[in-house]
Design a protein around this motif. Sequence first.
Motif, PDB file in Angstrom:
ATOM      1  N   ALA A 456       0.731  -1.180   0.107  1.00  0.00           N
ATOM      2  CA  ALA A 456       0.016   0.098  -0.055  1.00  0.00           C
ATOM      3  C   ALA A 456       0.955   1.390  -0.043  1.00  0.00           C
ATOM      4  O   ALA A 456       1.805   1.286   0.621  1.00  0.00           O
ATOM      5  N   PHE A 457       0.546   2.280  -0.793  1.00  0.00           N
ATOM      6  CA  PHE A 457       1.102   3.439  -0.927  1.00  0.00           C
ATOM      7  C   PHE A 457       0.407   4.455  -0.515  1.00  0.00           C
ATOM      8  O   PHE A 457      -0.697   4.620  -1.259  1.00  0.00           O
ATOM      9  N   VAL A 458       0.699   5.169   0.533  1.00  0.00           N
ATOM     10  CA  VAL A 458      -0.369   5.947   1.234  1.00  0.00           C
ATOM     11  C   VAL A 458       0.110   7.660   1.380  1.00  0.00           C
ATOM     12  O   VAL A 458       1.533   7.804   1.644  1.00  0.00           O
ATOM     13  N   VAL A 459      -0.559   8.447   1.123  1.00  0.00           N
ATOM     14  CA  VAL A 459      -0.461   9.708   1.502  1.00  0.00           C
ATOM     15  C   VAL A 459      -1.052  10.226   2.825  1.00  0.00           C
ATOM     16  O   VAL A 459      -2.592   9.961   2.877  1.00  0.00           O
ATOM     17  N   ARG A 460      -0.434  10.588   3.773  1.00  0.00           N
ATOM     18  CA  ARG A 460      -1.184  10.983   4.880  1.00  0.00           C
ATOM     19  C   ARG A 460      -1.997  12.216   5.026  1.00  0.00           C
ATOM     20  O   ARG A 460      -1.695  13.113   4.195  1.00  0.00           O
ATOM     21  N   THR A 461      -2.964  12.219   5.515  1.00  0.00           N
ATOM     22  CA  THR A 461      -3.586  13.574   5.951  1.00  0.00           C
ATOM     23  C   THR A 461      -2.857  14.662   6.568  1.00  0.00           C
ATOM     24  O   THR A 461      -1.851  14.164   7.185  1.00  0.00           O
ATOM     25  N   PRO A 462      -2.963  16.060   6.250  1.00  0.00           N
ATOM     26  CA  PRO A 462      -1.990  17.006   7.019  1.00  0.00           C
ATOM     27  C   PRO A 462      -2.085  16.694   8.705  1.00  0.00           C
ATOM     28  O   PRO A 462      -2.719  16.581   9.220  1.00  0.00           O
ATOM     29  N   GLY A 463      -0.651  16.677   9.104  1.00  0.00           N
ATOM     30  CA  GLY A 463      -0.418  16.373  10.609  1.00  0.00           C
ATOM     31  C   GLY A 463      -0.665  14.834  10.860  1.00  0.00           C
ATOM     32  O   GLY A 463      -0.290  14.763  12.097  1.00  0.00           O
ATOM     33  N   ALA A 464      -0.848  13.971  10.138  1.00  0.00           N
ATOM     34  CA  ALA A 464      -1.016  12.682  10.460  1.00  0.00           C
ATOM     35  C   ALA A 464       0.324  11.986  10.860  1.00  0.00           C
ATOM     36  O   ALA A 464       1.283  12.258  10.440  1.00  0.00           O
ATOM     37  N   THR A 465       0.352  10.999  11.826  1.00  0.00           N
ATOM     38  CA  THR A 465       1.311  10.330  12.254  1.00  0.00           C
ATOM     39  C   THR A 465       1.323   8.999  12.144  1.00  0.00           C
ATOM     40  O   THR A 465       2.214   8.295  12.518  1.00  0.00           O
ATOM     41  N   VAL A 466       0.192   8.281  11.619  1.00  0.00           N
ATOM     42  CA  VAL A 466       0.077   6.979  11.560  1.00  0.00           C
ATOM     43  C   VAL A 466       1.126   6.135  10.983  1.00  0.00           C
ATOM     44  O   VAL A 466       1.766   6.829  10.069  1.00  0.00           O
ATOM     45  N   GLU A 469       2.668  -0.142  10.679  1.00  0.00           N
ATOM     46  CA  GLU A 469       2.295  -1.245  11.502  1.00  0.00           C
ATOM     47  C   GLU A 469       0.708  -0.799  11.727  1.00  0.00           C
ATOM     48  O   GLU A 469      -0.417  -1.803  11.851  1.00  0.00           O
ATOM     49  N   ALA A 470       0.458   0.418  12.240  1.00  0.00           N
ATOM     50  CA  ALA A 470      -1.073   0.668  12.332  1.00  0.00           C
ATOM     51  C   ALA A 470      -1.942   0.495  11.278  1.00  0.00           C
ATOM     52  O   ALA A 470      -3.137  -0.010  11.626  1.00  0.00           O
ATOM     53  N   LEU A 471      -1.531   0.658  10.239  1.00  0.00           N
ATOM     54  CA  LEU A 471      -2.364   0.658   8.785  1.00  0.00           C
ATOM     55  C   LEU A 471      -2.538  -0.930   8.440  1.00  0.00           C
ATOM     56  O   LEU A 471      -3.717  -1.371   8.289  1.00  0.00           O
ATOM     57  N   MET A 472      -1.520  -1.766   8.882  1.00  0.00           N
ATOM     58  CA  MET A 472      -1.432  -3.117   8.678  1.00  0.00           C
ATOM     59  C   MET A 472      -2.498  -3.775   9.708  1.00  0.00           C
ATOM     60  O   MET A 472      -3.241  -4.570   9.073  1.00  0.00           O
ATOM     61  N   ALA A 473      -2.477  -3.319  10.854  1.00  0.00           N
ATOM     62  CA  ALA A 473      -3.398  -3.927  11.675  1.00  0.00           C
ATOM     63  C   ALA A 473      -4.694  -3.366  11.270  1.00  0.00           C
ATOM     64  O   ALA A 473      -5.707  -4.211  11.631  1.00  0.00           O
ATOM     65  N   TRP A 474      -4.917  -2.121  10.864  1.00  0.00           N
ATOM     66  CA  TRP A 474      -6.255  -1.813  10.438  1.00  0.00           C
ATOM     67  C   TRP A 474      -6.800  -2.724   9.406  1.00  0.00           C
ATOM     68  O   TRP A 474      -8.057  -3.009   9.480  1.00  0.00           O
ATOM     69  N   CYS A 475      -6.020  -2.953   8.623  1.00  0.00           N
ATOM     70  CA  CYS A 475      -6.496  -3.787   7.234  1.00  0.00           C
ATOM     71  C   CYS A 475      -6.764  -5.408   7.888  1.00  0.00           C
ATOM     72  O   CYS A 475      -7.712  -6.069   7.560  1.00  0.00           O
ATOM     73  N   ARG A 476      -5.844  -5.738   8.891  1.00  0.00           N
ATOM     74  CA  ARG A 476      -6.108  -7.113   9.520  1.00  0.00           C
ATOM     75  C   ARG A 476      -7.458  -7.244  10.219  1.00  0.00           C
ATOM     76  O   ARG A 476      -8.063  -8.294  10.269  1.00  0.00           O
ATOM     77  N   PRO A 485      -2.185  -5.759   3.237  1.00  0.00           N
ATOM     78  CA  PRO A 485      -0.937  -5.603   2.779  1.00  0.00           C
ATOM     79  C   PRO A 485       0.268  -6.015   3.782  1.00  0.00           C
ATOM     80  O   PRO A 485       0.243  -6.084   4.617  1.00  0.00           O
ATOM     81  N   ARG A 486       1.537  -6.435   2.978  1.00  0.00           N
ATOM     82  CA  ARG A 486       2.647  -6.829   3.795  1.00  0.00           C
ATOM     83  C   ARG A 486       3.800  -5.493   3.871  1.00  0.00           C
ATOM     84  O   ARG A 486       4.742  -6.019   4.316  1.00  0.00           O
ATOM     85  N   ALA A 487       3.306  -4.458   3.105  1.00  0.00           N
ATOM     86  CA  ALA A 487       4.080  -3.469   3.160  1.00  0.00           C
ATOM     87  C   ALA A 487       3.419  -2.178   2.939  1.00  0.00           C
ATOM     88  O   ALA A 487       2.456  -2.126   2.181  1.00  0.00           O
ATOM     89  N   VAL A 488       3.846  -1.121   3.772  1.00  0.00           N
ATOM     90  CA  VAL A 488       3.029   0.300   3.358  1.00  0.00           C
ATOM     91  C   VAL A 488       4.356   1.112   3.485  1.00  0.00           C
ATOM     92  O   VAL A 488       5.245   1.180   3.934  1.00  0.00           O
ATOM     93  N   ARG A 489       4.168   2.085   2.261  1.00  0.00           N
ATOM     94  CA  ARG A 489       5.191   2.992   1.908  1.00  0.00           C
ATOM     95  C   ARG A 489       4.336   4.244   2.098  1.00  0.00           C
ATOM     96  O   ARG A 489       3.375   4.500   1.643  1.00  0.00           O
ATOM     97  N   PHE A 490       5.083   5.371   2.556  1.00  0.00           N
ATOM     98  CA  PHE A 490       4.376   6.843   2.575  1.00  0.00           C
ATOM     99  C   PHE A 490       5.000   7.706   1.358  1.00  0.00           C
ATOM    100  O   PHE A 490       6.290   7.623   1.361  1.00  0.00           O
TER     101      PHE A 490
END
Length: 510
Positions: A456-466, A469-476, A485-490
Motif C-alpha cells: 500500500a502506498f499512502v499519502v497521510r492527511t496533514p499532520g497525521a502520524t500513523v 504497522e498501525a495501517l496493517m493492523a487496520w487492514c487485518r 498488505p505486507r508493506a506500507v510506504r508513505f
Amino acid sequence: MSSAPDTTTTSDRFNGARHCLAENARLRADKVALVMAGAGSDVRTLTFGEADRAVRGIAAGLRDLGLPQGARVMIRMGNEADYVLVYFGALAAGLVALPSSPQLTPAEAAFLLENSGAAAVVVGDANPVDPASLGSCIRLGAADIAAMKAGPPIADYADTRADDPATLVYTSGTTSRPKGVLHAHRAIRGRRPMHAHWLGLSETDVMLHAGTMNWTYTLGVGITDPWACGATAVLYDGPRDPALWPSLIARHRATLFAAVPSLYRQILKYGDLTAQDLGALRHGVTAGEALSPELLAAWQAATGKPFYEALGMSEISTYVSSGPTVPVRAGSPGKPQPGRRVAILPVEGPPEPLPAGAIGLLAVHRTEPGLMLGYWNRPEEEAAVMRGDWFAGGDLASLDADGYLTFHGRNDDLMNALGYRVSPNEVEGVLAVHPEVAEVGVTELAVRPDLTVIAAFVVRTPGATVDAEALMAWCRERLAAYKCPRAVRFLDALPRTPNGKVQRKRLGQA
C-alpha cells in the motif's frame, strides 16, 4: 444482464460534427457555445455560428491539402479553442481526428504519427514535433489554421455513413506501446443515453469540465455532449489550482460540473465552497476513477448538491451511471443506461451471461452504437477482447438483482497473494476510510525476484502520524489475511496521469 432493442442502424448517413453544430448554427447562432476561461478575468467566447463557420473553414482547408477520406489528422496542441475546432473540422471533412496529449514527448508523439500513418499533424506553438518523424506527413501550425478559418468554408459537412471512422484515440495496451482505439461517427450519437440518465443535460445547461481537451472524457462530456444538446461548454486553461474551481463554478453560473474523483477531493481540501454562490449548480458528475462512499457523502454535505458517477472506457465511453433517473447507491457507479446491452461473462469458458451477484468480465454487446470499430492495426488484441457477440475489455464487475453494478478492478490488475487473486480496489477501499489516510494506491511489490507482496502506498492527511504497522493492523481487522498488505510506504503524492488517474504500475517506482 441488462438489454434493450438496438434501434440504431449503421448504414445511414450521419456526421458527428454536423450533429453537434449545424442545427445549433441555424437555431441559435448567437448563443455562446464555448467559453475558454483563463486566470483572473481572462475569458474568450465562441458562438455556435462562429464555431460552425470556423469548423467548415478548417474542413475546407484540410480538403485542399488533398487528403483522402479517412486520412488521420493528429492534433498536437495545448488546451485551446482551436483544438476543438480542428477536431470537429477533421470530422466535418470526412477525415479521422487523432487527439493527443500536449504532454507527450517528441518521441511519444513520433510513435503516434508513425503508428497511425497520420497524413497531417496540427502543432501548437509549445508542442513541437521532431522534423525527422514527419516523413510525408504535413505539418500545420497556428498560422495555417488561422488562414483556414478565414478562408472559404465547405458548403456542407461530409456525407459520411454512421459507421465511417471518425476518431482515433490512443490508450494503454497490453504491450509497452499505446494502442489506437478507432471510433465511428455513430459513437457521438451513441452517447445520447447518458444525456438523460447521467448528465441530465439540456440546451439550458452550462457544463464546466475540469479536464484537458485531449482526454476523451473532456472531448465527450465537456464539449460533444453539451453541443449535441445546444448547451454551453466551459473549459479552463489557466494555472491548475484546485482551489479555483468553486469560483469558476460561481463565475460562469455552471449548472453541471465534471471532474475525476481526485479533483473533487482536492477541492474539498483546498477550496472554499462556502465563499462562493453555487446556486446555479444543479449537480456534479464524475468518472475516470471509482467514487468512494466517503467522498460522495463529503461532497454532498459540503454543497447540498447531488453527485452522479459513471463508469466507462476508451472503447465505449461512459455507459453505466447513476443520475436523475437512477438513484445513487454508495459504492456503485449505477446501472447500465437504458438502451445499453450489458452482461457479466465468466473470465474463462463460453460467453454465457452470469446470474446476478456473480463476478466476471463486464461486457457490452457488439451491436452497441457507442462501441469502437476496433483497435488500430492490432487484430490480435481485438480478437482477445471479443467473446462471441460481446466486447469484454478486462473490467471485473457484478450486477446485483436491482441492476446496480459493482466494480471489482481490472482483470489484469488483480494481484496474486498466496495463490489467491485479490483486487487492489478492495484493499484501497479499506485503507481509504482510515481517518489519517488522504489517498492510497495498492499494487504488487517485488521484494525479491521470485516473490511479490501486496503493498500500500499512502499519502497521510496533514499532520497525521500513523505508521505502517498501525495501517496493517487496520487492514487485518477488516480483510482476510491473504488480502492484507505486507508493506506500507508513505508518499507525498501518488503518481497520476495528467488527467488525475492513479498509475498503479508506477507505484513500485515511487
